[in-house]
Scaffold this motif. Structure first.
Motif, mmCIF file in Angstrom:
data_model
loop_
_atom_site.group_PDB
_atom_site.id
_atom_site.type_symbol
_atom_site.label_atom_id
_atom_site.label_comp_id
_atom_site.label_asym_id
_atom_site.label_seq_id
_atom_site.Cartn_x
_atom_site.Cartn_y
_atom_site.Cartn_z
ATOM 1 N N GLY A 115 -11.553 -6.089 70.857
ATOM 2 C CA GLY A 115 -11.768 -5.851 72.278
ATOM 3 C C GLY A 115 -12.785 -6.806 72.872
ATOM 4 O O GLY A 115 -13.031 -7.906 72.370
ATOM 5 N N GLU A 116 -13.419 -6.352 73.966
ATOM 6 C CA GLU A 116 -14.315 -7.222 74.719
ATOM 7 C C GLU A 116 -15.546 -7.644 73.925
ATOM 8 O O GLU A 116 -16.132 -8.688 74.186
ATOM 9 N N GLN A 117 -15.959 -6.829 72.954
ATOM 10 C CA GLN A 117 -17.170 -7.144 72.208
ATOM 11 C C GLN A 117 -16.888 -7.960 70.953
ATOM 12 O O GLN A 117 -17.797 -8.245 70.181
ATOM 13 N N ALA A 118 -15.650 -8.351 70.736
ATOM 14 C CA ALA A 118 -15.311 -9.148 69.564
ATOM 15 C C ALA A 118 -15.910 -10.540 69.685
ATOM 16 O O ALA A 118 -16.013 -11.113 70.779
ATOM 17 N N ARG A 119 -16.299 -11.083 68.569
ATOM 18 C CA ARG A 119 -16.880 -12.424 68.544
ATOM 19 C C ARG A 119 -15.774 -13.458 68.698
ATOM 20 O O ARG A 119 -14.697 -13.340 68.139
ATOM 21 N N ARG A 120 -16.051 -14.495 69.465
ATOM 22 C CA ARG A 120 -15.100 -15.582 69.651
ATOM 23 C C ARG A 120 -15.792 -16.921 69.409
ATOM 24 O O ARG A 120 -16.804 -17.190 70.041
ATOM 25 N N PRO A 121 -15.269 -17.754 68.483
ATOM 26 C CA PRO A 121 -14.148 -17.441 67.598
ATOM 27 C C PRO A 121 -14.568 -16.436 66.534
ATOM 28 O O PRO A 121 -15.717 -16.424 66.101
ATOM 29 N N ASP A 122 -13.619 -15.622 66.101
ATOM 30 C CA ASP A 122 -13.885 -14.608 65.099
ATOM 31 C C ASP A 122 -13.743 -15.220 63.706
ATOM 32 O O ASP A 122 -12.662 -15.723 63.358
ATOM 33 N N PRO A 123 -14.795 -15.203 62.885
ATOM 34 C CA PRO A 123 -14.691 -15.818 61.559
ATOM 35 C C PRO A 123 -13.678 -15.138 60.655
ATOM 36 O O PRO A 123 -13.198 -15.739 59.691
ATOM 37 N N THR A 124 -13.317 -13.869 60.961
ATOM 38 C CA THR A 124 -12.323 -13.199 60.108
ATOM 39 C C THR A 124 -10.911 -13.725 60.342
ATOM 40 O O THR A 124 -9.992 -13.363 59.592
ATOM 41 N N ASP A 125 -10.739 -14.578 61.366
ATOM 42 C CA ASP A 125 -9.407 -15.136 61.618
ATOM 43 C C ASP A 125 -8.884 -15.910 60.420
ATOM 44 O O ASP A 125 -7.667 -16.015 60.226
ATOM 45 N N CYS A 126 -9.811 -16.456 59.605
ATOM 46 C CA CYS A 126 -9.353 -17.244 58.457
ATOM 47 C C CYS A 126 -8.663 -16.384 57.402
ATOM 48 O O CYS A 126 -7.982 -16.915 56.513
ATOM 49 N N LEU A 127 -8.819 -15.046 57.506
ATOM 50 C CA LEU A 127 -8.178 -14.154 56.545
ATOM 51 C C LEU A 127 -6.849 -13.597 57.050
ATOM 52 O O LEU A 127 -6.028 -13.126 56.263
ATOM 53 N N ARG A 128 -6.640 -13.661 58.350
ATOM 54 C CA ARG A 128 -5.525 -12.921 58.945
ATOM 55 C C ARG A 128 -4.163 -13.524 58.628
ATOM 56 O O ARG A 128 -3.140 -12.842 58.768
ATOM 57 N N PHE A 129 -4.126 -14.788 58.251
ATOM 58 C CA PHE A 129 -2.839 -15.448 58.041
ATOM 59 C C PHE A 129 -2.572 -15.760 56.568
ATOM 60 O O PHE A 129 -1.685 -16.536 56.251
ATOM 61 N N GLU A 130 -3.356 -15.105 55.701
ATOM 62 C CA GLU A 130 -3.116 -15.248 54.276
ATOM 63 C C GLU A 130 -1.886 -14.434 53.871
ATOM 64 O O GLU A 130 -1.571 -13.408 54.491
#
Length: 445
Positions: A115-130
């Protein structure tokens, strides 16, 4: 009070299925603050599937070097690498975790804000496409899940209105629910009624204790339910707000709701308990007291005297209230036409008063005044309590029928009946019962 884990069955089942897989990918759990991300992880770690892993908990601030120091190069059993609030982690540390997952050294479970309080860029994005990643979003609790939580706390069935009230007050946020039920003690204020558990009744104003910030979201939800004619939910919210020391902020709906529930003496007791001058200086509280006096206690003269004393140049609507109350009870028809209409509220009740005077003998005239009053209500600006619209609508249907205008009455009545949810019919019936009541009610012992 024990706080039990409820809901999230689908997400928990998904995590357990992932842990049973031969080569599970990363598990990414997202949700707004207070959504229960950490609680879901703890529940998953207690599952039989997690028992086959060695759990390694890593702080969000851990570095890639720190991870290397915590993780054995050749573990005996598969590892479960857990990072709560991973959105606060550095990219290098999450890349290191991703590499461990790729090497099948361990399975990664991380939680992150959405949501609105999410960090951008989100470092967990590197895990989402594994390969094999499971991304689980935690939505707010539903009313049913809130009801299940309340049932577990109370030890029995909880009324739907009570569950809906606390859901509205917290928007289904688990942390806010816990704050109200445990932190504010509302869980201990549940009491058994004939059709389930509900909030304990409140008939006296309670001063706020302590220094904690007031739960204004609870007050906001109360007024939304009140203005939306959701009176069962509004009543539960009023009681909850009062037990939290916010009774003065919901005094208007609470006084009126007690009145509309036929509890004249409770409504009067609550009004009498408010600090000196509050009722007289708050128009809709003064109106509630006058209706209680005139209809509940059968004393229109006392109601008229009270409004006359409380009135002032800064409160011209009190004369209109008085004219309406007296016209409603048939005790003062002559005053209805002489009310000044300098503001919206005064004009509204002046037209309503004249309509009540004319309803049985001059129904065409009553139709005119009722349409004017309803037009003023439709204009907004906070005029009149919410129950006035369905009450005047019912009166207009009666006036149209008495005037021989059946087609118009039928058209107006479309959708305004007991079988139509949210039509306001039940409100109109409640108001009718109050305004035609006598002093038959006896005070509670």
């Amino acid at each position: 009070m024990e706080w039990n884990f409820v809901g999230r069955s689908q997400q928990l089942a998904s995590i357990r299925a992932a842990l049973r897989a031969a080569r599970p990918g990363p598990i990414v759990i997202t949700g707004e603050p207070g959504s229960g991300r950490s609680s879901l992880v703890e529940q998953a770690l207690r599952s039989p599937e997690a028992a086959g892993y060695d759990v390694v908990r890593l702080h969000a601030s851990v570095t890639a070097a720190g991870i290397a120091g915590r993780v054995p190069s050749a573990p005996v059993r598969p590892l479960l690498l857990v990072v709560d609030d991973a959105h606060l982690s550095g990219h290098d540390s999450l890349l290191a975790l991703r590499e461990l997952g790729r090497r099948k050294v361990g399975t990664v479970i991380v939680t992150a804000l959405s949501g609105e309080q999410a960090r951008r860029p989100d470092p967990t994005d590197c895990l989402r496409f594994e390969p094999g990643t499971r991304s689980l979003a935690l939505p707010p609790f539903t009313v049913g899940e809130v009801a299940a939580l309340l049932t577990s706390l109370a030890g029995g069935h909880v009324r739907q209105a009570t569950a809906a009230a606390l859901h509205a007050a917290t928007r289904g946020n688990a942390a806010l629910l816990r704050e109200l039920l445990v932190g504010r003690g509302l869980g201990a204020r549940l009491s058994r009624a004939h059709d389930g558990w509900e909030m304990q009744p409140v008939t006296e104003w309670r001063a706020r204790a302590g220094t904690a910030a007031p739960p204004l979201h609870l007050v906001e939800a109360t007024w939304q339910a009140w203005s939306g004619l959701a009176f069962d939910r509004a009543y539960e919210l009023c009681k909850a707000a009062a037990w939290c020391g916010m009774g003065h902020l919901v005094a208007v709906p609470l006084a009126h709701l007690l009145l509309l529930r036929g509890r004249t003496y409770d409504s009067m007791r609550f009004l009498d308990s408010l600090p000196a001058g509050v009722v007289e200086n708050t128009p809709h509280l003064a109106l509630a007291r006058a209706i209680n006096l005139a209809c509940g206690l059968g004393s229109p003269a006392a109601a008229g005297d009270f409004l006359r004393r409380a009135g002032s140049p800064s409160r011209p609507m009190y004369d209109a209230y008085r004219a309406w109350v007296l016209a409603l009870t048939g005790a003062g028809a002559e005053s209805a036409a002489r009310v000044e209409r300098g503001d919206r509220e005064s004009a509204l009740f002046a037209h309503a008063a004249q309509a009540m005077v004319a309803l049985r003998t001059r129904p065409q005239e009553a139709v005119f005044h009722l349409r004017r009053a309803l037009a003023l209500l439709a204009g907004g600006m906070g005029a009149g309590p919410p129950w006035l619209t369905p009450h005047l609508t019912a009166c207009l249907i009666d006036a149209l029928l008495l005037a021989g205008r059946e087609a118009e009455a039928t058209l107006l009545a479309t959708g305004f009946h007991g079988g139509e949810s949210g039509s306001g019919w039940d409100v109109a019936v409640a108001v009718s019962m109050v305004t035609t009541a006598t002093a038959a009610e006896t005070p509670a012992a």
